[in-house]
Design an enzyme around this catalytic site. Structure first.
Site, mmCIF file in Angstrom:
data_model
loop_
_atom_site.group_PDB
_atom_site.id
_atom_site.type_symbol
_atom_site.label_atom_id
_atom_site.label_comp_id
_atom_site.label_asym_id
_atom_site.label_seq_id
_atom_site.Cartn_x
_atom_site.Cartn_y
_atom_site.Cartn_z
ATOM 1 N N GLU A 1 38.590 12.399 17.127
ATOM 2 C CA GLU A 1 39.654 11.953 16.264
ATOM 3 C C GLU A 1 39.798 10.400 15.987
ATOM 4 O O GLU A 1 39.821 9.833 16.839
ATOM 5 C CB GLU A 1 41.023 12.464 16.725
ATOM 6 C CG GLU A 1 42.076 12.310 15.884
ATOM 7 C CD GLU A 1 43.541 12.492 16.648
ATOM 8 O OE1 GLU A 1 43.869 12.219 17.757
ATOM 9 O OE2 GLU A 1 44.398 13.298 15.912
ATOM 10 N N LYS B 1 62.233 10.311 24.598
ATOM 11 C CA LYS B 1 61.417 9.030 24.789
ATOM 12 C C LYS B 1 60.484 8.816 23.554
ATOM 13 O O LYS B 1 59.726 9.482 23.371
ATOM 14 C CB LYS B 1 60.464 9.131 25.938
ATOM 15 C CG LYS B 1 60.221 7.327 26.087
ATOM 16 C CD LYS B 1 59.054 7.196 27.161
ATOM 17 C CE LYS B 1 57.800 7.471 26.304
ATOM 18 N NZ LYS B 1 57.493 6.322 25.402
ATOM 19 N N CYS C 1 48.653 14.017 12.258
ATOM 20 C CA CYS C 1 47.690 14.919 13.103
ATOM 21 C C CYS C 1 46.917 15.929 12.208
ATOM 22 O O CYS C 1 45.979 16.247 12.429
ATOM 23 C CB CYS C 1 48.474 15.594 14.229
ATOM 24 S SG CYS C 1 50.028 16.482 13.525
ATOM 25 N N GLU D 1 51.857 19.517 21.148
ATOM 26 C CA GLU D 1 51.395 19.226 19.924
ATOM 27 C C GLU D 1 50.400 17.999 19.965
ATOM 28 O O GLU D 1 50.895 17.092 20.045
ATOM 29 C CB GLU D 1 52.135 19.387 18.837
ATOM 30 C CG GLU D 1 52.975 20.414 18.565
ATOM 31 C CD GLU D 1 54.283 20.296 17.669
ATOM 32 O OE1 GLU D 1 55.062 21.319 17.517
ATOM 33 O OE2 GLU D 1 54.295 19.410 16.715
HETATM 34 P P1 NAD Z 1 50.236 9.052 22.695
HETATM 35 O O1 NAD Z 1 49.802 10.272 23.599
HETATM 36 O O2 NAD Z 1 49.528 7.770 22.904
HETATM 37 O O3 NAD Z 1 51.784 8.557 22.865
HETATM 38 C C1 NAD Z 1 52.781 9.684 22.609
HETATM 39 C C2 NAD Z 1 53.910 9.266 23.532
HETATM 40 O O4 NAD Z 1 53.531 9.843 24.924
HETATM 41 C C3 NAD Z 1 54.481 7.964 23.530
HETATM 42 O O5 NAD Z 1 55.923 8.055 23.402
HETATM 43 C C4 NAD Z 1 53.985 7.498 24.804
HETATM 44 O O6 NAD Z 1 54.776 6.456 25.360
HETATM 45 C C5 NAD Z 1 53.902 8.677 25.645
HETATM 46 N N1 NAD Z 1 52.903 8.532 26.911
HETATM 47 C C6 NAD Z 1 51.809 8.095 27.124
HETATM 48 N N2 NAD Z 1 51.316 8.253 28.076
HETATM 49 C C7 NAD Z 1 52.248 9.044 28.915
HETATM 50 C C8 NAD Z 1 52.062 9.436 30.203
HETATM 51 N N3 NAD Z 1 51.254 9.344 31.135
HETATM 52 N N4 NAD Z 1 53.071 10.166 30.624
HETATM 53 C C9 NAD Z 1 54.504 10.543 29.758
HETATM 54 N N5 NAD Z 1 54.265 9.923 28.422
HETATM 55 C C10 NAD Z 1 53.249 9.088 28.088
HETATM 56 O O7 NAD Z 1 50.139 9.367 21.184
HETATM 57 P P2 NAD Z 1 50.352 8.361 19.784
HETATM 58 O O8 NAD Z 1 49.124 7.280 19.939
HETATM 59 O O9 NAD Z 1 51.631 7.846 19.973
HETATM 60 O O10 NAD Z 1 50.012 9.397 18.552
HETATM 61 C C11 NAD Z 1 48.901 9.573 18.138
HETATM 62 C C12 NAD Z 1 48.208 10.920 18.519
HETATM 63 O O11 NAD Z 1 49.284 11.955 18.483
HETATM 64 C C13 NAD Z 1 47.100 11.185 17.646
HETATM 65 O O12 NAD Z 1 46.066 11.937 18.703
HETATM 66 C C14 NAD Z 1 47.842 12.553 16.971
HETATM 67 O O13 NAD Z 1 46.842 13.670 16.597
HETATM 68 C C15 NAD Z 1 48.589 13.075 17.855
HETATM 69 N N6 NAD Z 1 49.691 13.992 17.074
HETATM 70 C C16 NAD Z 1 49.607 15.349 17.260
HETATM 71 C C17 NAD Z 1 50.852 16.094 16.449
HETATM 72 C C18 NAD Z 1 50.667 17.194 16.361
HETATM 73 O O14 NAD Z 1 51.598 18.161 15.933
HETATM 74 N N7 NAD Z 1 49.535 18.144 17.005
HETATM 75 C C19 NAD Z 1 51.797 15.270 15.764
HETATM 76 C C20 NAD Z 1 51.680 13.920 15.905
HETATM 77 C C21 NAD Z 1 50.757 13.161 16.388
HETATM 78 O O1 6OD Z 2 55.970 18.972 9.767
HETATM 79 C C1 6OD Z 2 55.962 19.437 10.968
HETATM 80 O O2 6OD Z 2 56.932 19.948 11.433
HETATM 81 C C2 6OD Z 2 55.302 18.682 11.984
HETATM 82 N N1 6OD Z 2 55.336 19.055 13.283
HETATM 83 C C3 6OD Z 2 54.224 17.805 11.478
HETATM 84 C C4 6OD Z 2 53.256 17.157 12.646
HETATM 85 C C5 6OD Z 2 52.436 16.163 12.210
HETATM 86 C C6 6OD Z 2 51.729 15.507 13.048
HETATM 87 O O3 6OD Z 2 51.339 14.151 12.761
#
Ligand code: NAD
Ligand code: 6OD
Length: 492
Positions: free
Chosen positions: A396, A184, A294, A260
């Site tokens: 964040e 998804k 992130c 992640e």
């Molecule tokens: P989000 O958590 O709002 O959404 C991510 C996904 O989860 C979407 O597909 C959303 O529809 C789904 N989702 C939301 N609520 C859900 C639930 N209750 N059950 C199942 N699925 C659900 O995140 P975002 O706003 O899309 O992304 C930004 C965030 O992601 C930031 O906090 C960022 O730091 C984090 N992020 C972390 C990494 C990492 O590698 N650590 C990488 C990218 C983004």
């Molecule tokens: O480069 C990657 O493999 C990775 N997982 C990056 C994550 C980025 C977060 O927004």
């Protein structure tokens, strides 16, 4: 680039059991550059989620489960070929959904989408298992060895910031290890995932092995998926709060989880750094993708002896960034993902200002005098002067912003950097080799870069400590997560 946006003005459909399927519930896919509607998206309902999961479960028992690792991985290379063959379409779709720059889409997002399949396919072919010759105290001998099996039906839930890159980073190793997938994408970025389903179809991935569902999280496809009794594992990238909700939803089924999550990453700049490299690298680490990675740095700690000079140099870099149309190849930074996210980022700017921050640059919303004024732009922003307890220093933001604090000695910098509920990434800028090792080892994070940022080797462990995640992926860490070893003990 003249490639039209794929499926513009059409409906983006789900992909279930090898077929593209619409739905009665449609939602708009918005271009954050000017607020226009790109196309509509068919939201999967509970029955469609069930169909996708059950078709995946059947596929595990079918042809896919009988393929050798070499055959499976040859198919994954065909998926990578398919992404590369339609490279310009993927770029156009990713740019329209996110507003990210042409440079970023063509050098990071889409190439990594293809590379994830190639790298994990090749790694899976050389995945080894443990073997022990056992001698017990009573003189018995045995041979213990493990065989790897797939986990089963893996739910891949992806965010909007690096949509294709982060979805494929999880589903490529999961498929390489023999699993079947229900993916998804974020509701904000449905396009490249839909193109990926077309590529999977054309590459001959057997029906049911890869399924795609569109929709939201709470009380929608995301939640239905994580609660489904036949989903064996959930691999998720997104906000820490969402990770917590998914953990609760998955608890009854005791599903395997890999998360992640968010970050509030620190950069430490020592007085002995290569100054120009530290400024350029830090600017990249703060402003890439509008700060929506992130791993982006949002807290900077700079030695007091170079503080004023560093702040001035980073201000220059921020003010040189060209904000604008993603298709203009000289654009450095596009909008943030949505109007809702822009409002969140601007609210953080306002809270910093009301807490007494010095605004070094930015702090607001740019004005263009054209359609971009209907978009979701924010200014690249630098603050100084706040306490370490301020909201913007603690939470964040996920926007193009940082706060810079001076420090006097190494321990103070390390303590401030580690004083966070997150623990994803850090950067350290120094030319002193011993200090580099000493400080990097003390950072409570999943990855610490020294004199670099986002320099990736996909074989290395990747993940976060504290609120930033659960588990590690990357290289064998991914393959191990997506595999169930069965140990076989043969008495000799
Ligand atoms: P989000 O958590 O709002 O959404 C991510 C996904 O989860 C979407 O597909 C959303 O529809 C789904 N989702 C939301 N609520 C859900 C639930 N209750 N059950 C199942 N699925 C659900 O995140 P975002 O706003 O899309 O992304 C930004 C965030 O992601 C930031 O906090 C960022 O730091 C984090 N992020 C972390 C990494 C990492 O590698 N650590 C990488 C990218 C983004
Ligand atoms: O480069 C990657 O493999 C990775 N997982 C990056 C994550 C980025 C977060 O927004």
């Amino acid at each position: 680039m003249n490639t039209p946006i794929p499926h513009a003005d059409a409906v983006l459909r789900n992909y279930i059991n090898g077929e593209f399927i619409s739905s009665a519930m449609l939602f708009d896919n918005i271009n954050p550059v000017d607020g226009s509607i790109i196309n509509q998206v068919a939201e999967a309902d509970k029955t469609m989620v069930d169909d996708a999961v059950m078709s995946a479960k059947r596929a595990l028992k079918g042809e896919w489960g009988q393929l050798s690792v070499d055959q499976r991985c040859a198919l994954l290379h065909k998926v990578a070929d398919g992404i590369e063959a339609r490279f310009d379409e993927f770029v156009a779709a990713e740019m329209a959904d996110t507003g990210k720059s042409f440079f970023q889409a063509t050098t990071i997002d889409i190439p990594r989408g293809a590379a994830n399949f190639r790298i994990f396919a090749d790694l899976a072919k050389s995945q080894s298992t443990e073997c022990f010759h056992t001698h017990t105290q009573d003189g018995s001998k045995a041979l213990n060895y493990a065989v790897n099996k797939p986990l089963g039906v893996v739910a891949v839930i992806a965010p909007w910031n690096l949509p294709l890159l982060l979805m494929t980073w999880k589903l490529a190793p999961a498929m390489a290890a023999g699993n079947v997938i229900v993916a998804k994408p974020s509701e904000e970025t449905p396009a490249t995932a839909t193109l990926l389903a077309e590529v999977m179809h054309d590459a001959g991935i057997p029906k049911g092995v890869f399924n795609l569902l569109h929709g939201f999280g709470h009380q929608s496809a995301g939640e239905f998926l994580t609660q489904h009794e036949h989903v064996d594992a959930v691999t998720f990238t997104g906000e820490s709060r969402t990770g917590s909700a998914i953990m609760k939803a998955s608890a009854d089924g005791v599903k395997a989880l890999s998360f992640e999550l968010g970050g509030k990453n620190a950069g430490i700049i020592f007085e002995d750094c290569d100054f120009d490299e530290a400024v350029a690298g830090t600017a990249r680490s703060v402003f890439t993708n509008g700060g929506q990675v992130c791993l982006c740095t949002e807290r900077l700690y700079v030695h007091r002896s170079i503080f004023d000079k560093f702040v001035a140099a980073l201000k220059d870099k921020a003010e040189q960034l060209k904000i604008g149309w993603p298709l203009d190849q000289s654009t450095d930074m596009g909008p943030v993902i949505s109007h809702k996210h822009r409002d969140k980022v601007v609210a953080y700017y306002e809270s910093a200002i009301s807490d007494g921050a010095t605004v070094v640059t930015g702090g607001g919303v740019p004005k263009f005098g054209d359609a971009r004024d209907n978009g979701a732009f924010v200014e690249p922003t630098i603050f100084t002067g706040l306490s370490e307890q301020s909201k913007i220093v603690k939470e964040e933001v996920f926007g193009p912003v940082c706060h810079i604090t001076p420090f006097d000695d190494e321990d103070e910098a390390i303590n401030m950097a580690n004083d966070s509920r997150y623990g994803l990434a850090a950067t350290v800028w120094t030319t002193n080799l011993q200090r580099a090792h000493r400080v990097a080892e003390q950072m409570d994070v999943g990855i610490c870069w020294v004199n670099a940022w986002y320099l990736r080797d996909l074989r290395t462990p990747f993940g976060g400590m504290k609120l930033s995640g659960v588990g590690r992926e990357g290289g064998v860490h991914s393959l191990n997560f997506y595999s169930e070893p069965t140990n076989i003990c043969i008495k000799l």
